[in-house]
Design a protein around this motif. Sequence first.
Motif, PDB file in Angstrom:
ATOM      1  N   MET A 218      -8.522  44.814   8.823  1.00 46.86           N
ATOM      2  CA  MET A 218      -7.342  45.206   9.610  1.00 46.86           C
ATOM      3  C   MET A 218      -6.121  45.315   8.702  1.00 46.86           C
ATOM      4  O   MET A 218      -5.855  44.433   7.891  1.00 46.86           O
ATOM      5  CB  MET A 218      -7.078  44.182  10.715  1.00 46.86           C
ATOM      6  N   SER A 219      -5.387  46.408   8.827  1.00 48.28           N
ATOM      7  CA  SER A 219      -4.231  46.635   7.972  1.00 48.28           C
ATOM      8  C   SER A 219      -3.098  45.654   8.284  1.00 48.28           C
ATOM      9  O   SER A 219      -2.875  45.284   9.438  1.00 48.28           O
ATOM     10  CB  SER A 219      -3.713  48.068   8.141  1.00 48.28           C
ATOM     11  N   VAL A 220      -2.419  45.220   7.225  1.00 47.36           N
ATOM     12  CA  VAL A 220      -1.282  44.317   7.411  1.00 47.36           C
ATOM     13  C   VAL A 220      -0.040  45.098   7.818  1.00 47.36           C
ATOM     14  O   VAL A 220       0.979  44.504   8.192  1.00 47.36           O
ATOM     15  CB  VAL A 220      -0.993  43.515   6.117  1.00 47.36           C
ATOM     16  N   TYR A 221      -0.117  46.425   7.716  1.00 49.07           N
ATOM     17  CA  TYR A 221       1.025  47.266   8.047  1.00 49.07           C
ATOM     18  C   TYR A 221       0.886  47.826   9.460  1.00 49.07           C
ATOM     19  O   TYR A 221      -0.212  48.134   9.921  1.00 49.07           O
ATOM     20  CB  TYR A 221       1.147  48.417   7.056  1.00 49.07           C
ATOM     21  N   LYS A 222       2.008  47.972  10.144  1.00 54.48           N
ATOM     22  CA  LYS A 222       2.009  48.490  11.502  1.00 54.48           C
ATOM     23  C   LYS A 222       1.871  50.010  11.503  1.00 54.48           C
ATOM     24  O   LYS A 222       2.409  50.694  10.627  1.00 54.48           O
ATOM     25  CB  LYS A 222       3.303  48.094  12.217  1.00 54.48           C
ATOM     26  N   GLU A 223       1.161  50.527  12.494  1.00 51.78           N
ATOM     27  CA  GLU A 223       1.021  51.969  12.664  1.00 51.78           C
ATOM     28  C   GLU A 223       2.227  52.513  13.431  1.00 51.78           C
ATOM     29  O   GLU A 223       2.888  51.797  14.183  1.00 51.78           O
ATOM     30  CB  GLU A 223      -0.251  52.290  13.439  1.00 51.78           C
ATOM     31  N   PHE A 224       2.490  53.821  13.249  1.00 53.32           N
ATOM     32  CA  PHE A 224       3.556  54.474  14.006  1.00 53.32           C
ATOM     33  C   PHE A 224       2.989  54.904  15.361  1.00 53.32           C
ATOM     34  O   PHE A 224       2.067  55.732  15.409  1.00 53.32           O
ATOM     35  CB  PHE A 224       4.086  55.700  13.262  1.00 53.32           C
ATOM     36  N   PRO A 225       3.505  54.361  16.463  1.00 50.74           N
ATOM     37  CA  PRO A 225       2.956  54.721  17.773  1.00 50.74           C
ATOM     38  C   PRO A 225       3.217  56.185  18.122  1.00 50.74           C
ATOM     39  O   PRO A 225       4.250  56.746  17.771  1.00 50.74           O
ATOM     40  CB  PRO A 225       3.715  53.786  18.731  1.00 50.74           C
ATOM     41  N   ASN A 226       2.255  56.798  18.795  1.00 51.66           N
ATOM     42  CA  ASN A 226       2.375  58.189  19.265  1.00 51.66           C
ATOM     43  C   ASN A 226       2.683  59.167  18.132  1.00 51.66           C
ATOM     44  O   ASN A 226       3.339  60.195  18.346  1.00 51.66           O
ATOM     45  CB  ASN A 226       3.452  58.310  20.345  1.00 51.66           C
ATOM     46  N   ALA A 227       2.196  58.856  16.938  1.00 49.69           N
ATOM     47  CA  ALA A 227       2.464  59.739  15.798  1.00 49.69           C
ATOM     48  C   ALA A 227       1.855  61.122  15.980  1.00 49.69           C
ATOM     49  O   ALA A 227       2.298  62.095  15.374  1.00 49.69           O
ATOM     50  CB  ALA A 227       1.926  59.103  14.514  1.00 49.69           C
ATOM     51  N   GLU A 228       0.861  61.229  16.871  1.00 49.97           N
ATOM     52  CA  GLU A 228       0.171  62.510  17.068  1.00 49.97           C
ATOM     53  C   GLU A 228       1.070  63.577  17.684  1.00 49.97           C
ATOM     54  O   GLU A 228       0.755  64.768  17.609  1.00 49.97           O
ATOM     55  CB  GLU A 228      -1.075  62.323  17.943  1.00 49.97           C
ATOM     56  N   VAL A 229       2.212  63.167  18.291  1.00 47.80           N
ATOM     57  CA  VAL A 229       3.079  64.171  18.935  1.00 47.80           C
ATOM     58  C   VAL A 229       3.675  65.136  17.915  1.00 47.80           C
ATOM     59  O   VAL A 229       4.109  66.233  18.287  1.00 47.80           O
ATOM     60  CB  VAL A 229       4.213  63.495  19.748  1.00 47.80           C
ATOM     61  N   ILE A 230       3.698  64.739  16.650  1.00 45.50           N
ATOM     62  CA  ILE A 230       4.187  65.637  15.597  1.00 45.50           C
ATOM     63  C   ILE A 230       3.291  66.865  15.502  1.00 45.50           C
ATOM     64  O   ILE A 230       3.755  67.972  15.203  1.00 45.50           O
ATOM     65  CB  ILE A 230       4.237  64.887  14.247  1.00 45.50           C
ATOM     66  N   ARG A 231       1.990  66.679  15.774  1.00 42.55           N
ATOM     67  CA  ARG A 231       1.030  67.791  15.684  1.00 42.55           C
ATOM     68  C   ARG A 231       0.660  68.351  17.054  1.00 42.55           C
ATOM     69  O   ARG A 231       0.403  69.539  17.183  1.00 42.55           O
ATOM     70  CB  ARG A 231      -0.251  67.321  14.978  1.00 42.55           C
TER      71      ARG A 231
ATOM     72  N   HIS B 273      11.561  54.081  12.749  1.00 45.15           N
ATOM     73  CA  HIS B 273      12.428  53.582  11.681  1.00 45.15           C
ATOM     74  C   HIS B 273      12.324  52.066  11.554  1.00 45.15           C
ATOM     75  O   HIS B 273      12.299  51.526  10.437  1.00 45.15           O
ATOM     76  CB  HIS B 273      13.878  53.987  11.946  1.00 45.15           C
ATOM     77  N   GLU B 274      12.257  51.383  12.678  1.00 51.36           N
ATOM     78  CA  GLU B 274      12.138  49.920  12.650  1.00 51.36           C
ATOM     79  C   GLU B 274      10.812  49.493  12.035  1.00 51.36           C
ATOM     80  O   GLU B 274      10.767  48.543  11.239  1.00 51.36           O
ATOM     81  CB  GLU B 274      12.264  49.376  14.079  1.00 51.36           C
ATOM     82  N   ILE B 275       9.740  50.203  12.374  1.00 57.54           N
ATOM     83  CA  ILE B 275       8.425  49.898  11.809  1.00 57.54           C
ATOM     84  C   ILE B 275       8.406  50.179  10.315  1.00 57.54           C
ATOM     85  O   ILE B 275       7.839  49.404   9.529  1.00 57.54           O
ATOM     86  CB  ILE B 275       7.337  50.710  12.544  1.00 57.54           C
ATOM     87  N   GLN B 276       9.030  51.291   9.921  1.00 59.79           N
ATOM     88  CA  GLN B 276       9.093  51.637   8.495  1.00 59.79           C
ATOM     89  C   GLN B 276       9.809  50.545   7.712  1.00 59.79           C
ATOM     90  O   GLN B 276       9.347  50.124   6.635  1.00 59.79           O
ATOM     91  CB  GLN B 276       9.821  52.979   8.321  1.00 59.79           C
ATOM     92  N   LYS B 277      10.911  50.060   8.246  1.00 64.61           N
ATOM     93  CA  LYS B 277      11.675  48.998   7.579  1.00 64.61           C
ATOM     94  C   LYS B 277      10.843  47.721   7.485  1.00 64.61           C
ATOM     95  O   LYS B 277      10.805  47.060   6.436  1.00 64.61           O
ATOM     96  CB  LYS B 277      12.967  48.736   8.340  1.00 64.61           C
ATOM     97  N   GLU B 278      10.166  47.368   8.583  1.00 65.70           N
ATOM     98  CA  GLU B 278       9.341  46.161   8.606  1.00 65.70           C
ATOM     99  C   GLU B 278       8.181  46.266   7.610  1.00 65.70           C
ATOM    100  O   GLU B 278       7.861  45.310   6.896  1.00 65.70           O
ATOM    101  CB  GLU B 278       8.812  45.935  10.018  1.00 65.70           C
ATOM    102  N   ASN B 279       7.545  47.442   7.558  1.00 65.81           N
ATOM    103  CA  ASN B 279       6.432  47.641   6.629  1.00 65.81           C
ATOM    104  C   ASN B 279       6.881  47.565   5.182  1.00 65.81           C
ATOM    105  O   ASN B 279       6.171  47.033   4.321  1.00 65.81           O
ATOM    106  CB  ASN B 279       5.763  48.987   6.897  1.00 65.81           C
ATOM    107  N   GLN B 280       8.058  48.110   4.902  1.00 65.83           N
ATOM    108  CA  GLN B 280       8.578  48.046   3.533  1.00 65.83           C
ATOM    109  C   GLN B 280       8.894  46.611   3.128  1.00 65.83           C
ATOM    110  O   GLN B 280       8.675  46.216   1.974  1.00 65.83           O
ATOM    111  CB  GLN B 280       9.823  48.931   3.419  1.00 65.83           C
ATOM    112  N   GLU B 281       9.400  45.824   4.077  1.00 71.40           N
ATOM    113  CA  GLU B 281       9.670  44.409   3.795  1.00 71.40           C
ATOM    114  C   GLU B 281       8.364  43.647   3.572  1.00 71.40           C
ATOM    115  O   GLU B 281       8.286  42.778   2.698  1.00 71.40           O
ATOM    116  CB  GLU B 281      10.463  43.794   4.947  1.00 71.40           C
TER     117      GLU B 281
END
Length: 247
Positions: A1-14, A35-43
């Motif tokens: 299991m990945s330690v990083y969070k996934e972006f929810p509903n990312a499929e709407v881009i496609r 953006h919040e998930i990206q910041k958390e994952n980078q931390e």
Amino acid sequence: MSVYKEFPNAEVIREWDKLLALTEKEVIDLYKSWHEIQKENQETYKRLVTEKNTKIDEVVTFLKTQGIDVIKYKKSGFFPKPSGYQAWFKNNVVDKISEKYPSYQRHIPTAHMTSCVIQGIELSNNQSPTNVVELHRKITNQFNSKINQVKKTDKLLIKSIAYATEHQIDIEDLTPTEVIATVAESAKEKYLKEQVPFGTEVYLKHECYECSTYIMGEHRCSCGNRRISIVVEGDLIQGFEYYPEAN
């Protein structure tokens, strides 16, 4: 299991049908959550890098106490300089420890230049990259505009058929587009005859610098300097308007 969070509903881009189903507020909230998930994952990534380096340093320090130097050096001037780890240490220690600390190279989902057909309507994005909020606004405007255009065409066709029936215009065997065009041409001619019949004086604003009038039915303005024609624009729904045009 990945330690990083996934972006929810990312499929709407496609999958633009799913994106169109969202309100603008929902899309803005979704983008904020990314953006919040990206910041958390980078931390999380920074924390893991620190932990990984700490463990590697602990092993390096321990081996040094045993008289084993794992550092590789290169000659530079009179003093050798560190240039990384020795191959055996990198392969058997550094790489093995690193496997437990996955890197993070993901980006917030963005759209690129592409097109998509939704409900028979072709939508397109001509900008790369495009964030989800901009994409939602762009394709929503395109979709609504084309839907309204279809609705207007349908209304105009009904209006044109009624006008053709009333004024006995032959539209048999014509396509819907041809019906609208044929009726519009006839309606414009009728409008022009009623509004500015032959002999009517028409005011010229900028069409001629020598005079300011044109007589309907003539080829030129009153001074004869410019050729003038009367243009009619509009349709049966919005109405018509005319204006002189210098040729």
